[in-house]
Design an enzyme around this catalytic site. Sequence first.
Site, PDB file in Angstrom:
ATOM      1  N   LYS A   1       0.743  -1.738   0.014  1.00 51.89           N
ATOM      2  CA  LYS A   1       0.361  -0.466  -0.347  1.00 51.89           C
ATOM      3  C   LYS A   1       0.824   1.297  -0.286  1.00 51.89           C
ATOM      4  O   LYS A   1       0.563   2.000  -0.858  1.00 51.89           O
ATOM      5  CB  LYS A   1      -0.979  -0.204   1.729  1.00 51.89           C
ATOM      6  CG  LYS A   1      -2.093  -1.149   1.052  1.00 51.89           C
ATOM      7  CD  LYS A   1      -3.115  -0.869   2.891  1.00 51.89           C
ATOM      8  CE  LYS A   1      -2.641  -0.983   3.645  1.00 51.89           C
ATOM      9  NZ  LYS A   1      -1.891  -2.315   4.099  1.00 51.89           N
TER      10      LYS A   1
ATOM     11  N   ARG B   1      -9.624  -0.270   8.796  1.00 56.05           N
ATOM     12  CA  ARG B   1      -9.404  -1.384   8.775  1.00 56.05           C
ATOM     13  C   ARG B   1     -10.203  -2.052   9.838  1.00 56.05           C
ATOM     14  O   ARG B   1      -9.850  -3.073   9.763  1.00 56.05           O
ATOM     15  CB  ARG B   1      -8.396  -1.061   9.726  1.00 56.05           C
ATOM     16  CG  ARG B   1      -6.418  -1.449   8.911  1.00 56.05           C
ATOM     17  CD  ARG B   1      -5.606  -1.547  10.063  1.00 56.05           C
ATOM     18  NE  ARG B   1      -4.689  -1.437  10.117  1.00 56.05           N
ATOM     19  CZ  ARG B   1      -3.099  -1.467   9.096  1.00 56.05           C
ATOM     20  NH1 ARG B   1      -3.148   0.519   8.228  1.00 56.05           N
ATOM     21  NH2 ARG B   1      -2.243  -1.678   8.417  1.00 56.05           N
TER      22      ARG B   1
ATOM     23  N   ARG C   1      12.300  -6.987   4.877  1.00 50.62           N
ATOM     24  CA  ARG C   1      11.280  -5.870   5.381  1.00 50.62           C
ATOM     25  C   ARG C   1      11.922  -5.639   6.361  1.00 50.62           C
ATOM     26  O   ARG C   1      12.568  -4.308   6.968  1.00 50.62           O
ATOM     27  CB  ARG C   1       9.775  -5.489   5.276  1.00 50.62           C
ATOM     28  CG  ARG C   1      10.090  -3.632   5.141  1.00 50.62           C
ATOM     29  CD  ARG C   1       8.952  -3.228   4.873  1.00 50.62           C
ATOM     30  NE  ARG C   1       7.707  -3.627   5.884  1.00 50.62           N
ATOM     31  CZ  ARG C   1       6.070  -3.207   6.477  1.00 50.62           C
ATOM     32  NH1 ARG C   1       5.494  -3.151   5.269  1.00 50.62           N
ATOM     33  NH2 ARG C   1       5.671  -3.072   6.944  1.00 50.62           N
TER      34      ARG C   1
ATOM     35  N   ARG D   1      11.568  -1.151  11.762  1.00 47.20           N
ATOM     36  CA  ARG D   1       9.558  -1.444  12.167  1.00 47.20           C
ATOM     37  C   ARG D   1       9.963  -2.882  13.412  1.00 47.20           C
ATOM     38  O   ARG D   1      10.211  -3.447  13.664  1.00 47.20           O
ATOM     39  CB  ARG D   1       9.197  -1.661  11.739  1.00 47.20           C
ATOM     40  CG  ARG D   1       8.763  -0.608  10.945  1.00 47.20           C
ATOM     41  CD  ARG D   1       7.524  -0.331   9.835  1.00 47.20           C
ATOM     42  NE  ARG D   1       6.380  -0.514  10.117  1.00 47.20           N
ATOM     43  CZ  ARG D   1       5.221  -1.145   9.267  1.00 47.20           C
ATOM     44  NH1 ARG D   1       5.225  -0.621   7.932  1.00 47.20           N
ATOM     45  NH2 ARG D   1       4.749  -1.349  10.332  1.00 47.20           N
TER      46      ARG D   1
ATOM     47  N   ARG E   1      -0.113 -10.322  13.013  1.00 47.65           N
ATOM     48  CA  ARG E   1      -0.995  -8.910  11.941  1.00 47.65           C
ATOM     49  C   ARG E   1      -1.695  -9.436  11.244  1.00 47.65           C
ATOM     50  O   ARG E   1      -3.226  -8.794  11.137  1.00 47.65           O
ATOM     51  CB  ARG E   1      -0.217  -7.846  12.038  1.00 47.65           C
ATOM     52  CG  ARG E   1       0.562  -6.941  12.403  1.00 47.65           C
ATOM     53  CD  ARG E   1       2.280  -5.922  12.462  1.00 47.65           C
ATOM     54  NE  ARG E   1       1.781  -5.117  11.142  1.00 47.65           N
ATOM     55  CZ  ARG E   1       2.824  -5.085  10.226  1.00 47.65           C
ATOM     56  NH1 ARG E   1       4.504  -6.065  11.198  1.00 47.65           N
ATOM     57  NH2 ARG E   1       3.471  -5.052   9.448  1.00 47.65           N
TER      58      ARG E   1
HETATM   59  P1  ATP Z   1       1.693  -1.728   4.455  1.00 49.86           P
HETATM   60  O1  ATP Z   1       2.780  -2.758   4.923  1.00 49.86           O
HETATM   61  O2  ATP Z   1       0.670  -2.772   3.855  1.00 49.86           O
HETATM   62  O3  ATP Z   1       2.212  -0.099   4.464  1.00 49.86           O
HETATM   63  P2  ATP Z   1       1.108  -2.641   7.604  1.00 49.86           P
HETATM   64  O4  ATP Z   1       0.600  -3.457   8.585  1.00 49.86           O
HETATM   65  O5  ATP Z   1       2.269  -3.377   7.951  1.00 49.86           O
HETATM   66  O6  ATP Z   1       1.183  -2.564   6.239  1.00 49.86           O
HETATM   67  P3  ATP Z   1       1.011   0.324   8.808  1.00 49.86           P
HETATM   68  O7  ATP Z   1      -0.983   0.675   7.583  1.00 49.86           O
HETATM   69  O8  ATP Z   1       2.281   1.200   8.846  1.00 49.86           O
HETATM   70  O9  ATP Z   1       1.891  -1.067   8.199  1.00 49.86           O
HETATM   71  O10 ATP Z   1       0.304  -0.042  10.714  1.00 49.86           O
HETATM   72  C1  ATP Z   1       1.513  -0.137  10.773  1.00 49.86           C
HETATM   73  C2  ATP Z   1       0.903  -0.739  12.382  1.00 49.86           C
HETATM   74  O11 ATP Z   1      -0.333   0.519  12.945  1.00 49.86           O
HETATM   75  C3  ATP Z   1      -1.035  -1.272  12.545  1.00 49.86           C
HETATM   76  O12 ATP Z   1      -0.477  -2.734  12.847  1.00 49.86           O
HETATM   77  C4  ATP Z   1      -1.914  -0.598  13.020  1.00 49.86           C
HETATM   78  O13 ATP Z   1      -1.222  -1.545  14.807  1.00 49.86           O
HETATM   79  C5  ATP Z   1      -1.461   0.523  13.539  1.00 49.86           C
HETATM   80  N1  ATP Z   1      -2.679   1.193  12.675  1.00 49.86           N
HETATM   81  C6  ATP Z   1      -2.466   1.631  11.260  1.00 49.86           C
HETATM   82  N2  ATP Z   1      -3.702   2.097  10.830  1.00 49.86           N
HETATM   83  C7  ATP Z   1      -4.809   1.861  11.797  1.00 49.86           C
HETATM   84  C8  ATP Z   1      -6.105   1.479  11.684  1.00 49.86           C
HETATM   85  N3  ATP Z   1      -6.392   2.469  10.402  1.00 49.86           N
HETATM   86  N4  ATP Z   1      -6.895   1.821  12.876  1.00 49.86           N
HETATM   87  C9  ATP Z   1      -6.287   1.009  13.901  1.00 49.86           C
HETATM   88  N5  ATP Z   1      -5.152   0.294  13.613  1.00 49.86           N
HETATM   89  C10 ATP Z   1      -3.658   1.548  13.184  1.00 49.86           C
HETATM   90 MG    MG Z   2       2.054   1.245   5.070  1.00 53.97          MG
END
Ligand code: ATP
Ligand code: MG
Length: 189
Positions: free
Chosen positions: A14, A89, A128, A134, A145
Site C-alpha cells: 500500500k 481497517r 522488510r 520496525r 498482524r
Molecule cells: P503496509 O505494509 O501495507 O503498509 P502495514 O500493516 O505493515 O501495512 P501500517 O499501515 O503502517 O502497516 O500500520 C502499522 C500499524 O499501525 C498497524 O499494525 C496498527 O497497529 C496501526 N494502525 C495503522 N492504521 C490503523 C488503523 N486504521 N486502525 C487501527 N490501527 C492502525
Molecule cells: Mg504502510
Amino acid sequence: MKNIVIFGAPGSGKGTQSALLVEKYRLKHISTGDVLRAEIKAGTELGRTAKEYIDNGQLIPDGLMIDILAGVYDGLCPCEGVIFDGFPRTIPQAEALKRMLEERGTSISGMLELDVPDEMLMERLINRGKTSGRADDNEETIGKRLNVYKSQTAPLIDWYEKEGLRHAVKGYGSLEEINAALCAVIDRL
Ligand code: ATP
Ligand code: MG
C-alpha cells in the site's frame, strides 16, 4: 475530485504504490501507520499509547483512530483528493470515513484492493524487517498482524463490494505492472 482507499493486507504494498499514485494524480496521502510512527518518534502521549498496540500486532481502538484521521484530513483538505492508506481497517472505521466525507460534501471514488498470496506477505515483511527498523516486522508480530487482518480488516472487502466501490488488482509482479493496473482503475473512476 478523487478520494481513493488503497486496501490490502500488511505487506501488500500500500505504502509503495501510494507514493507512486500521489505523484501522478496530485493527491494527498494519508498513511495512518506513518502518522502513528511519527507520534511514537516525537514521544507524544498518543505515540506511547499507539506503540503498545502496534508492537503487539493489534489495531489502535476505532474511536481514537477515527479522531486522528479526521484531524489529519482537516489539516490537509479541502484538496484535490486523498489516498487513504491503512484506513479504514475495520467496518466502524469505514462507516465513519463515509460519514466524515459526506459531511464535507465529498465521498470515496473507489477502493483499490491489492491481492497478494499469504506466503508472499510473510516473506516480504520478514525481509522488510531486516532494514525497516520496525518493531512490528518480526515473525511473531507479523503472524498476529495477518490474523488481525483476516478477522477485522478483510470483512471490508464485502463491505466495499456492496457499496459498489471495490476494484481488485493483482498485487505482485513488478512495481510498474502493479502501478499500471492501479492507474487503469483510477483513470476509469
Ligand atoms: P503496509 O505494509 O501495507 O503498509 P502495514 O500493516 O505493515 O501495512 P501500517 O499501515 O503502517 O502497516 O500500520 C502499522 C500499524 O499501525 C498497524 O499494525 C496498527 O497497529 C496501526 N494502525 C495503522 N492504521 C490503523 C488503523 N486504521 N486502525 C487501527 N490501527 C492502525
Ligand atoms: Mg504502510
